[in-house]
Structure formats: C-alpha cells, structure tokens
Design a protein around this motif. Structure first.
Motif, PDB file in Angstrom:
ATOM      1  N   GLY A 186       0.754  -1.077  -0.027  1.00 29.30           N
ATOM      2  CA  GLY A 186       0.092  -0.028   0.136  1.00 29.30           C
ATOM      3  C   GLY A 186       0.806   1.276   0.064  1.00 29.30           C
ATOM      4  N   HIS A 187       2.331   1.315  -0.452  1.00 29.56           N
ATOM      5  CA  HIS A 187       2.948   2.495  -0.324  1.00 29.56           C
ATOM      6  C   HIS A 187       2.886   3.165  -1.797  1.00 29.56           C
ATOM      7  N   VAL A 188       1.995   2.705  -2.868  1.00 30.57           N
ATOM      8  CA  VAL A 188       2.149   3.337  -4.049  1.00 30.57           C
ATOM      9  C   VAL A 188       0.600   3.729  -4.427  1.00 30.57           C
ATOM     10  N   LEU A 189       0.737   4.846  -5.132  1.00 26.71           N
ATOM     11  CA  LEU A 189      -0.878   5.322  -5.497  1.00 26.71           C
ATOM     12  C   LEU A 189      -0.608   5.511  -7.078  1.00 26.71           C
ATOM     13  N   LEU A 190      -1.669   5.263  -7.776  1.00 22.65           N
ATOM     14  CA  LEU A 190      -1.826   5.635  -9.331  1.00 22.65           C
ATOM     15  C   LEU A 190      -2.828   6.393  -9.528  1.00 22.65           C
ATOM     16  N   ASP A 191      -2.737   7.626  -9.709  1.00 20.93           N
ATOM     17  CA  ASP A 191      -3.706   8.565 -10.029  1.00 20.93           C
ATOM     18  C   ASP A 191      -4.681   8.513  -8.929  1.00 20.93           C
ATOM     19  N   GLY A 192      -4.121   8.368  -7.484  1.00 18.57           N
ATOM     20  CA  GLY A 192      -4.710   8.764  -6.418  1.00 18.57           C
ATOM     21  C   GLY A 192      -5.362   7.542  -5.616  1.00 18.57           C
ATOM     22  N   HIS A 193      -5.313   6.256  -6.352  1.00 17.19           N
ATOM     23  CA  HIS A 193      -5.695   5.094  -5.761  1.00 17.19           C
ATOM     24  C   HIS A 193      -4.835   4.063  -5.612  1.00 17.19           C
ATOM     25  N   ARG A 194      -5.018   3.012  -4.798  1.00 17.25           N
ATOM     26  CA  ARG A 194      -4.115   2.114  -4.492  1.00 17.25           C
ATOM     27  C   ARG A 194      -4.242   0.822  -5.711  1.00 17.25           C
ATOM     28  N   PRO A 195      -3.436   0.770  -6.555  1.00 23.80           N
ATOM     29  CA  PRO A 195      -3.450  -0.247  -7.493  1.00 23.80           C
ATOM     30  C   PRO A 195      -3.043  -1.676  -7.047  1.00 23.80           C
ATOM     31  N   ALA A 196      -3.512  -2.938  -7.986  1.00 26.23           N
ATOM     32  CA  ALA A 196      -3.095  -3.848  -7.731  1.00 26.23           C
ATOM     33  C   ALA A 196      -1.589  -3.836  -8.766  1.00 26.23           C
ATOM     34  N   LYS A 197      -0.791  -4.821  -8.192  1.00 28.79           N
ATOM     35  CA  LYS A 197       0.722  -4.659  -8.889  1.00 28.79           C
ATOM     36  C   LYS A 197       0.597  -5.071 -10.418  1.00 28.79           C
ATOM     37  N   SER A 198      -0.463  -5.682 -10.815  1.00 23.54           N
ATOM     38  CA  SER A 198      -0.586  -6.217 -12.043  1.00 23.54           C
ATOM     39  C   SER A 198      -1.531  -5.137 -12.919  1.00 23.54           C
ATOM     40  N   GLU A 199      -1.984  -3.996 -12.327  1.00 26.94           N
ATOM     41  CA  GLU A 199      -2.572  -3.068 -13.041  1.00 26.94           C
ATOM     42  C   GLU A 199      -1.819  -2.429 -13.988  1.00 26.94           C
ATOM     43  N   ARG A 200      -2.418  -1.982 -15.093  1.00 20.77           N
ATOM     44  CA  ARG A 200      -1.453  -1.175 -16.126  1.00 20.77           C
ATOM     45  C   ARG A 200      -1.580   0.158 -16.126  1.00 20.77           C
ATOM     46  N   VAL A 201      -0.395   0.987 -16.089  1.00 14.50           N
ATOM     47  CA  VAL A 201      -0.184   2.374 -16.170  1.00 14.50           C
ATOM     48  C   VAL A 201      -0.681   2.791 -17.751  1.00 14.50           C
ATOM     49  N   LEU A 202      -0.937   4.149 -17.599  1.00 15.26           N
ATOM     50  CA  LEU A 202      -0.976   4.928 -19.029  1.00 15.26           C
ATOM     51  C   LEU A 202      -0.245   6.220 -19.158  1.00 15.26           C
ATOM     52  N   PHE A 203       0.233   6.404 -20.122  1.00 18.64           N
ATOM     53  CA  PHE A 203       1.031   7.669 -20.487  1.00 18.64           C
ATOM     54  C   PHE A 203       0.339   8.892 -19.601  1.00 18.64           C
TER      55      PHE A 203
END
Length: 313
Positions: free
Chosen positions: A45-62
């Motif tokens: 839970g130390h990482v946020l992706l656009d403000g939410h906590r992602p699963a490690k397999s979630e994909r990031v967008l440019f």
C-alpha cells in the motif's frame, strides 16, 4: 545509535515509453528499485496510481501519476567483531588500508549478521571518520563479501572528503586479478557498458541501457585450458562491476554462479566463491598529496584454485 532516517516520497509522471506496463514494472524502471522490491511496495500500500491504490498487475497509462513512499531502511549498528584474518597493510592519522579476507563485508547492512571491516577495526580500537551514513562511516569504497583484497578506510574527516572525491573523479588506481572461464577475445580489451539493478532479482546487477556508466579494462596474463587469468583495472566502481561485465562477455569469474559460472568447474578447482582479488590500490595521500601504492598477494584458496587450473593443462 537511535532514530531512523526519513523515508523517501516520489511523485512521477509515467512517460510514453512505459504506457501499458504493469505498475510494479513501471515503478522499478522509474526508481531503479528491483522488480521484487517494487512489487512489495505496491502490495504493502505504499504506491498510488492517480490517487488510488493499484494492484501490482494493473497497467499504467501515459501521463498517469505514480506516487511512491519508500520506507527508509533500518539503521544498522557497527558491532565490534574481531576478524583475525584481516591484516593492516598501512596506517597513519588519516587512513588505514586493510587486506580484507573473504566472508567479511565492508560495513553492516540489512540482513547481514557476519563480520565487517568496520566491526573488525572497532574491535581493534580504531577510531574512524564519522562522515558518511552511520553504518558506513569512513568507508570510501567497498569490496563484495565474496571478494578479497585491499580496501582503504578514512580515519579523519579530511581524508574521507578527499578520498571520496578522488574515487568520484576516477583518479584512484584499482587493480584486480580474476580467473574467468574460457578465453576472452580479444585477449586485451575494454568493456564500456552501463550497469543497473537487475529488474527481477534483489542483490544482482545487469548491463542495461538505462544503467550507470561503467568502464572495465582487462588484459590476459595466463591462458589455460579451462580458464584465463586476467588483470583488471576499473575506471568506475559500480557494485559487482567486474562480475557483471565479465558475465556480459560470456566469461564469468570462476566460482560465481550468481552470474552464470559453471559450478562443476568451481568444484573441480575447490572454489567456494568467485575468483576475484583486489591486488593493487594507489592514490594521492589525502594529507600530504604524495603518491601511495599498496599491494596484496593471493589468499590460499585462490592460489590453490589457480594452481589446479594450471595443472589441468
């Protein structure tokens, strides 16, 4: 020793080249962390992706925003542990040069409970520079636990500052001998290849385009049926540099399975660690400016392995 250093907080915009990558992969590439460490941070839970906590397999967008809070490692104390096999090559008011045996780390680290150079010096009553991180005070360069040979440690604050800069400026002569598998072609050459943390393995490094500049010069001293003895000079001092570079040209150090060495050959010559020794160390003395050069001889296990390789001819 009390207290802990603060953790690190990073806010990074995902570049176009990582569009569609997994969160843990993107985090590792953007921060230099290993893939496994990045996965742990996401899972904890130390990482946020656009403000939410992602699963490690979630994909990031440019253009997405990655926020990571990287907890600081725990402070590790220097424990005085005698190391009888560690010899003092030179000592004055500013520096102490030691001949480090195998199985001894340069300084304490997370997960390492064995002997260290700093602990051995503390056990002998040496007072070392207080510059540097608490567990690395006085350390101006390091050798791997499995590598033997010469190390300089700063005793005075002035020596620490001057020697650290000398290593950064690449004006320290560091000479190693290594027994490597096969026969490098050409027999004399330079390996100029950037080194970075391995994306999937902690405590391992690899040649990678986005790594730090790393330059290794080598020359063949002896060519034998199964292995070659090389003299090696480093321009840079990256972690595992010689081991990584020799593996990259398909000639790993004999006895180094982490980087692809043949365990059968190691067993045949009686090696339980990589054949790599810091044979020479030279620099301008931090106080006087005079040139000082130090030399070491092969320890018994490396000499015995080399003799066996020669006999196999």
């Amino acid at each position: 020793m009390s207290g802990r250093p603060a953790g690190e907080h990073k806010v990074i915009s995902v570049p176009e080249g990582l569009d569609g990558e997994r969160v843990d992969v993107a985090l590792a590439r953007l921060t230099g962390l290993s893939r496994s460490r990045a996965s742990e941070l996401v899972a904890d839970g130390h990482v946020l992706l656009d403000g939410h906590r992602p699963a490690k397999s979630e994909r990031v967008l440019f253009g997405a925003v990655l926020e990571a809070t990287i907890p600081a490692p725990p402070v590790v104390e220097v424990v005085p542990i005698p190391v009888d096999a560690l010899s003092i090559v030179h000592e004055d008011d500013d520096i102490v040069v030691v001949d480090k045996p195998v199985g001894v780390a340069a300084h304490p680290g997370v997960g390492w409970t064995g002997p260290t150079v700093l602990g051995a010096l503390a056990a002998r009553g040496y007072r070392i520079s207080t510059s540097g991180a608490p567990e690395r005070q006085g350390i101006v360069h390091r050798l791997d636990v499995g590598t033997s040979g010469l190390m300089a440690v700063a005793k005075s604050e002035h020596a620490y500052t001057v020697l650290k800069q000398a290593f950064r400026d690449r004006v320290v002569d560091k000479t190693y001998h290594s027994l490597v598998q096969g026969h490098p072609d050409p027999h004399t050459g330079t390996i100029d290849a950037p080194i970075a943390r391995h994306p999937k393995h902690d405590f391992k490094f690899t040649v990678r385009a986005d790594g730090r500049a790393s330059v290794t010069h080598y020359a063949t001293l002896e060519a034998h049926r199964y292995a070659s003895l090389l003299t090696i000079k480093l321009e840079t001092g990256r972690t595992h540099q010689i081991r990584v570079h020799m593996a990259a040209i398909k000639h790993p150090c004999v006895g180094d399975p982490l980087y692809g060495a043949d365990p059968t050959l190691a067993a045949r010559v009686g090696l339980e660690r990589q054949w790599l020794h810091a044979l020479g160390l030279g620099f301008d003395h931090p106080r006087t400016g005079e040139r000082v050069d130090f030399a070491s001889t092969y320890p018994a296990d490396l000499q015995a392995a080399l003799d066996t390789v020669r006999d196999l001819d």
